[in-house]
Design a protein around this motif. Structure first.
Motif, PDB file in Angstrom:
ATOM      1  N   GLY A 114       0.792  -1.218   0.000  1.00 11.30           N
ATOM      2  CA  GLY A 114       0.000   0.000   0.000  1.00 11.30           C
ATOM      3  C   GLY A 114       0.826   1.269   0.000  1.00 11.30           C
ATOM      4  N   SER A 115       2.157   1.138   0.027  1.00  9.09           N
ATOM      5  CA  SER A 115       3.016   2.317   0.075  1.00  9.09           C
ATOM      6  C   SER A 115       3.079   3.005  -1.286  1.00  9.09           C
ATOM      7  N   GLU A 116       3.218   4.327  -1.257  1.00 15.42           N
ATOM      8  CA  GLU A 116       3.482   5.105  -2.461  1.00 15.42           C
ATOM      9  C   GLU A 116       4.865   5.745  -2.385  1.00 15.42           C
ATOM     10  N   ASP A 117       5.645   5.359  -1.376  1.00 12.40           N
ATOM     11  CA  ASP A 117       6.982   5.911  -1.159  1.00 12.40           C
ATOM     12  C   ASP A 117       8.007   4.820  -1.472  1.00 12.40           C
ATOM     13  N   THR A 118       8.542   4.864  -2.672  1.00 16.12           N
ATOM     14  CA  THR A 118       9.455   3.813  -3.113  1.00 16.12           C
ATOM     15  C   THR A 118      10.732   3.779  -2.288  1.00 16.12           C
ATOM     16  N   GLU A 119      11.283   4.954  -1.977  1.00 12.97           N
ATOM     17  CA  GLU A 119      12.523   4.983  -1.206  1.00 12.97           C
ATOM     18  C   GLU A 119      12.331   4.339   0.165  1.00 12.97           C
ATOM     19  N   THR A 141      14.693  -1.651 -16.912  1.00 10.19           N
ATOM     20  CA  THR A 141      14.130  -1.890 -15.585  1.00 10.19           C
ATOM     21  C   THR A 141      15.237  -1.990 -14.546  1.00 10.19           C
ATOM     22  N   HIS A 142      16.321  -2.668 -14.883  1.00  9.68           N
ATOM     23  CA  HIS A 142      17.458  -2.784 -13.960  1.00  9.68           C
ATOM     24  C   HIS A 142      18.086  -1.417 -13.704  1.00  9.68           C
ATOM     25  N   LYS A 143      18.248  -0.619 -14.757  1.00 11.91           N
ATOM     26  CA  LYS A 143      18.797   0.721 -14.586  1.00 11.91           C
ATOM     27  C   LYS A 143      17.921   1.545 -13.647  1.00 11.91           C
ATOM     28  N   LYS A 144      16.606   1.481 -13.840  1.00  2.05           N
ATOM     29  CA  LYS A 144      15.682   2.205 -12.972  1.00  2.05           C
ATOM     30  C   LYS A 144      15.794   1.706 -11.536  1.00  2.05           C
ATOM     31  N   GLU A 145      15.850   0.390 -11.370  1.00  3.83           N
ATOM     32  CA  GLU A 145      15.953  -0.185 -10.027  1.00  3.83           C
ATOM     33  C   GLU A 145      17.183   0.349  -9.297  1.00  3.83           C
ATOM     34  N   LEU A 146      18.327   0.381  -9.980  1.00  2.00           N
ATOM     35  CA  LEU A 146      19.552   0.871  -9.354  1.00  2.00           C
ATOM     36  C   LEU A 146      19.438   2.346  -8.993  1.00  2.00           C
ATOM     37  N   GLN A 147      18.761   3.127  -9.816  1.00  2.00           N
ATOM     38  CA  GLN A 147      18.526   4.536  -9.500  1.00  2.00           C
ATOM     39  C   GLN A 147      17.694   4.667  -8.232  1.00  2.00           C
ATOM     40  N   LEU A 148      16.681   3.809  -8.113  1.00  2.00           N
ATOM     41  CA  LEU A 148      15.803   3.865  -6.950  1.00  2.00           C
ATOM     42  C   LEU A 148      16.538   3.461  -5.674  1.00  2.00           C
ATOM     43  N   VAL A 204       2.534  -4.101  -4.489  1.00  2.00           N
ATOM     44  CA  VAL A 204       2.621  -3.598  -3.110  1.00  2.00           C
ATOM     45  C   VAL A 204       3.046  -2.137  -3.053  1.00  2.00           C
ATOM     46  N   VAL A 205       3.724  -1.652  -4.071  1.00  2.00           N
ATOM     47  CA  VAL A 205       4.124  -0.237  -4.131  1.00  2.00           C
ATOM     48  C   VAL A 205       3.806   0.295  -5.515  1.00  2.00           C
ATOM     49  N   GLU A 206       3.073   1.390  -5.565  1.00  2.00           N
ATOM     50  CA  GLU A 206       2.730   2.035  -6.836  1.00  2.00           C
ATOM     51  C   GLU A 206       2.345   3.476  -6.567  1.00  2.00           C
ATOM     52  N   GLY A 207       2.275   4.265  -7.631  1.00  2.00           N
ATOM     53  CA  GLY A 207       1.786   5.639  -7.503  1.00  2.00           C
ATOM     54  C   GLY A 207       2.831   6.678  -7.189  1.00  2.00           C
ATOM     55  N   ASP A 208       4.079   6.280  -7.000  1.00  2.00           N
ATOM     56  CA  ASP A 208       5.159   7.226  -6.732  1.00  2.00           C
ATOM     57  C   ASP A 208       5.603   7.831  -8.066  1.00  2.00           C
ATOM     58  N   PRO A 209       5.704   9.168  -8.171  1.00  2.00           N
ATOM     59  CA  PRO A 209       6.174   9.767  -9.430  1.00  2.00           C
ATOM     60  C   PRO A 209       7.537   9.239  -9.866  1.00  2.00           C
ATOM     61  N   ASP A 210       8.357   8.769  -8.914  1.00  2.00           N
ATOM     62  CA  ASP A 210       9.666   8.226  -9.268  1.00  2.00           C
ATOM     63  C   ASP A 210       9.567   6.930 -10.061  1.00  2.00           C
TER      64      ASP A 210
END
Length: 265
Positions: A114-119, A141-148, A204-210
């Motif tokens: 339910g979180s919207e805060d990926t960090e 997707t891997h590049k994005k994951e590492l950024q996150l 489980v996590v969605e909606g974060d602009p990141d």
């Protein structure tokens, strides 16, 4: 092997074959069925075929750099812009977007559902030592994951082989591995919606602009790669960016849900 019985037929066959183009593409567009939806419409109008090579974004860019492409269609904007800046691509255009999500088991060992805060969610996964399956393949997707992970102030590579598991595989294989071991995973939403082995897993996590996921399309530079079929490749790009192509992208759905949202300028 069939033979041509008339010189005219041979000439026509050769012309049609030479017009076919190669698109180096991210896997999510192929796995979600987008090309199955788009290409018959385009090919019927254009009269030539689009051959898609679906690999991770990093590999797609390397393939295009090696001149094994006419068009590049991927989702790692910084890498795409570098490809153009290096003279490998003529220009880049925004094509469409969707988003990334984190999926996980119903047990939710990190307590992030339910979180919207990926960090915060990634930090919770690391602090709990909950399993996380990474593609680990230099894909978009891997590049994005590492950024996150970086934004979350966490270096998961320190836990490689412990709670952080790198599959070195595509998205479908990584999701299967994640579900098999009870691990969280980052995936693009289109692949998740089309994935058929969800088990008890959920977003489980969605909606974060990141988690925004932009796709771009690039014509490979014929000055670097003389084999590029410029007219046909540009014709495909122009169609994707046209009202007809953008409408076709918007019309692609699974279970009544739109997978990609066109945003060409």
């Amino acid at each position: 092997m069939k033979t041509c019985f008339a010189a005219l037929l041979c000439a026509v066959a050769a012309t049609v074959a030479s017009a076919d183009i190669i698109v180096q593409s991210t896997t999510s567009t192929a796995n979600s069925g987008l090309y199955d939806h788009l290409l018959p419409q385009f090919e019927a109008e254009a009269g030539y075929k689009v051959n898609v090579v679906a690999v991770g974004t990093g590999q797609a860019i390397r393939n295009a750099t090696n001149c094994d492409a006419d068009v590049l269609l991927v989702h790692a904007k910084a890498s795409e812009e570098a490809f153009v800046a290096e003279g490998r691509g003529v220009s880049r255009a925004d094509l469409m977007y969707n988003d990334f999500v984190i999926v996980g088991p119903a047990a939710d060992p990190a307590g992030i559902a339910g979180s919207e805060d990926t960090e915060a969610a990634l930090r919770a996964i690391a602090e709990a030592g909950a399993l996380f399956a990474s593609r680990g393949d230099d894909s978009g997707t891997h590049k994005k994951e590492l950024q996150l992970w970086s934004a979350a102030g966490t270096d998961p590579s320190a836990a490689s082989g412990a709670w952080y598991r790198e599959t070195g595989s595509g998205m479908g294989a990584t999701l299967n591995a994640a579900i098999g071991m009870g691990a969280y995973a980052l995936t693009d939403r289109a692949t998740w919606l089309s994935f058929g082995n969800k088990g008890d897993y959920k977003v489980v996590v969605e909606g974060d602009p990141d988690l925004f996921n932009q796709y771009g399309v690039i014509l490979v530079n014929p000055e670097q790669c003389p084999s590029v079929k410029v007219d046909e490749a540009q014709g495909f790009i122009d169609w994707l960016l046209s009202d007809a192509g953008q409408s076709a992208i918007a019309a692609h759905q699974i279970g009544g849900k739109q997978l990609f949202f066109p945003n060409a300028n």
